[in-house]
Design a protein around this motif. Structure first.
Motif, PDB file in Angstrom:
ATOM      1  N   GLU A   5      -5.276  -6.206  -8.839  1.00 31.68           N
ATOM      2  CA  GLU A   5      -4.734  -5.383  -7.731  1.00 31.68           C
ATOM      3  C   GLU A   5      -5.268  -6.244  -6.334  1.00 31.68           C
ATOM      4  O   GLU A   5      -6.276  -6.541  -6.087  1.00 31.68           O
ATOM      5  N   SER A   6      -4.283  -5.852  -5.328  1.00 30.34           N
ATOM      6  CA  SER A   6      -4.728  -6.411  -3.955  1.00 30.34           C
ATOM      7  C   SER A   6      -3.912  -5.549  -3.015  1.00 30.34           C
ATOM      8  O   SER A   6      -2.933  -4.783  -3.661  1.00 30.34           O
ATOM      9  N   GLY A   7      -4.399  -5.327  -1.831  1.00 26.34           N
ATOM     10  CA  GLY A   7      -3.325  -4.872  -0.779  1.00 26.34           C
ATOM     11  C   GLY A   7      -3.748  -3.398  -0.324  1.00 26.34           C
ATOM     12  O   GLY A   7      -3.422  -2.950   0.740  1.00 26.34           O
ATOM     13  N   GLY A   8      -4.908  -2.894  -0.854  1.00 24.60           N
ATOM     14  CA  GLY A   8      -5.471  -1.628  -0.446  1.00 24.60           C
ATOM     15  C   GLY A   8      -6.197  -1.826   0.898  1.00 24.60           C
ATOM     16  O   GLY A   8      -6.207  -2.801   1.587  1.00 24.60           O
ATOM     17  N   GLY A   9      -6.571  -0.635   1.509  1.00 24.43           N
ATOM     18  CA  GLY A   9      -7.199  -0.841   2.643  1.00 24.43           C
ATOM     19  C   GLY A   9      -7.376   0.608   3.498  1.00 24.43           C
ATOM     20  O   GLY A   9      -7.024   1.725   2.750  1.00 24.43           O
ATOM     21  N   LEU A  10      -7.643   0.684   4.852  1.00 32.03           N
ATOM     22  CA  LEU A  10      -7.435   1.859   5.477  1.00 32.03           C
ATOM     23  C   LEU A  10      -6.300   1.899   6.343  1.00 32.03           C
ATOM     24  O   LEU A  10      -5.974   0.791   7.096  1.00 32.03           O
ATOM     25  N   VAL A  11      -5.686   3.061   6.400  1.00 33.12           N
ATOM     26  CA  VAL A  11      -4.524   3.240   7.255  1.00 33.12           C
ATOM     27  C   VAL A  11      -4.131   4.669   7.860  1.00 33.12           C
ATOM     28  O   VAL A  11      -5.017   5.486   7.139  1.00 33.12           O
ATOM     29  N   GLN A  12      -3.827   4.783   8.912  1.00 41.37           N
ATOM     30  CA  GLN A  12      -3.772   6.009   9.383  1.00 41.37           C
ATOM     31  C   GLN A  12      -2.675   6.626   8.772  1.00 41.37           C
ATOM     32  O   GLN A  12      -1.636   6.274   8.278  1.00 41.37           O
ATOM     33  N   PRO A  13      -2.514   8.136   8.837  1.00 39.77           N
ATOM     34  CA  PRO A  13      -1.410   8.965   8.353  1.00 39.77           C
ATOM     35  C   PRO A  13      -0.168   8.533   9.093  1.00 39.77           C
ATOM     36  O   PRO A  13      -0.175   8.191  10.139  1.00 39.77           O
ATOM     37  N   GLY A  14       0.741   8.346   7.993  1.00 38.08           N
ATOM     38  CA  GLY A  14       2.025   8.125   8.479  1.00 38.08           C
ATOM     39  C   GLY A  14       2.343   6.461   8.457  1.00 38.08           C
ATOM     40  O   GLY A  14       3.607   5.962   8.492  1.00 38.08           O
ATOM     41  N   GLY A  15       1.194   5.633   8.105  1.00 38.75           N
ATOM     42  CA  GLY A  15       1.242   4.235   8.007  1.00 38.75           C
ATOM     43  C   GLY A  15       1.989   4.108   6.419  1.00 38.75           C
ATOM     44  O   GLY A  15       2.139   4.786   5.596  1.00 38.75           O
ATOM     45  N   GLN A 106      -8.704  -3.704 -11.932  1.00 38.38           N
ATOM     46  CA  GLN A 106     -10.158  -3.085 -11.687  1.00 38.38           C
ATOM     47  C   GLN A 106     -10.064  -2.024 -10.363  1.00 38.38           C
ATOM     48  O   GLN A 106     -10.909  -1.263 -10.106  1.00 38.38           O
ATOM     49  N   GLY A 107      -8.802  -2.083  -9.891  1.00 36.89           N
ATOM     50  CA  GLY A 107      -8.479  -1.038  -8.964  1.00 36.89           C
ATOM     51  C   GLY A 107      -8.389  -1.681  -7.253  1.00 36.89           C
ATOM     52  O   GLY A 107      -9.134  -2.507  -7.311  1.00 36.89           O
ATOM     53  N   THR A 108      -8.031  -0.860  -6.854  1.00 33.98           N
ATOM     54  CA  THR A 108      -7.698  -1.238  -5.123  1.00 33.98           C
ATOM     55  C   THR A 108      -7.831   0.139  -4.565  1.00 33.98           C
ATOM     56  O   THR A 108      -7.182   0.954  -4.737  1.00 33.98           O
ATOM     57  N   GLN A 109      -8.699   0.126  -3.324  1.00 37.80           N
ATOM     58  CA  GLN A 109      -9.143   1.472  -2.739  1.00 37.80           C
ATOM     59  C   GLN A 109      -7.852   1.702  -1.570  1.00 37.80           C
ATOM     60  O   GLN A 109      -7.907   0.623  -0.697  1.00 37.80           O
ATOM     61  N   VAL A 110      -7.288   2.826  -1.575  1.00 36.21           N
ATOM     62  CA  VAL A 110      -6.555   3.131  -0.574  1.00 36.21           C
ATOM     63  C   VAL A 110      -7.095   4.543   0.341  1.00 36.21           C
ATOM     64  O   VAL A 110      -7.559   5.521  -0.511  1.00 36.21           O
ATOM     65  N   THR A 111      -7.270   4.262   1.459  1.00 32.61           N
ATOM     66  CA  THR A 111      -7.985   5.313   2.262  1.00 32.61           C
ATOM     67  C   THR A 111      -7.007   5.620   3.376  1.00 32.61           C
ATOM     68  O   THR A 111      -6.700   4.590   4.134  1.00 32.61           O
ATOM     69  N   VAL A 112      -6.489   6.716   3.495  1.00 28.23           N
ATOM     70  CA  VAL A 112      -5.681   7.187   4.649  1.00 28.23           C
ATOM     71  C   VAL A 112      -6.380   8.340   5.537  1.00 28.23           C
ATOM     72  O   VAL A 112      -6.592   9.408   5.075  1.00 28.23           O
ATOM     73  N   SER A 113      -6.760   7.774   6.618  1.00 29.61           N
ATOM     74  CA  SER A 113      -7.477   8.601   7.547  1.00 29.61           C
ATOM     75  C   SER A 113      -7.288   8.119   9.041  1.00 29.61           C
ATOM     76  O   SER A 113      -6.940   7.020   9.478  1.00 29.61           O
TER      77      SER A 113
END
Length: 114
Positions: A5-15, A106-113
């Motif tokens: 997997e790829s493409g996860g990350g930190l994004v703001q709400p609405g993103g 293995q997973g990819t982390q998505v954080t919406v904050s």
């Protein structure tokens, strides 16, 4: 067998984010593909599923209309387009292949904050 997997990350709400999963080591177009997620302290849940030919999809109610699963059987990839992200979408996202066997990435982390 590998699912990466790829493409996860930190994004703001609405993103938006687009997750990708690259598969190898098995006959990709014989397998249904899914995205699952697991937040801390919660059970892993099915987010989206696409059948082997890409002709049928299913979604968790809370992501309907915001997330789209797709696959490219020529490239052995599956993607999850996530729009209008909410803090409650924060989780580790996993790619799963299900057919003769069941395989996990293995997973990819998505954080919406904010």
């Amino acid at each position: 067998v590998q699912l990466v997997e790829s493409g996860g990350g930190l994004v703001q709400p609405g993103g938006s984010l687009r997750l990708s999963c690259a598969a190898s080591g098995f006959t990709f177009n014989w397998y249904a593909m899914s995205w699952y997620r697991q937040a801390p302290g919660r059970e892993r849940e099915l987010v989206a599923l696409i059948n082997s030919r890409g002709t049928s999809t299913n979604y968790l109610d809370s992501v309907k209309g915001r997330f789209t699963i797709s696959r490219d059987n020529g490239k052995n990839t599956v993607a999850l387009q996530m729009n209008s992200l909410k803090p409650e979408d924060t989780a580790m996202y996993y790619c799963n292949a299900r057919g003769a066997g069941s395989y996990w990435g293995q997973g990819t982390q998505v954080t919406v904050s904010s």
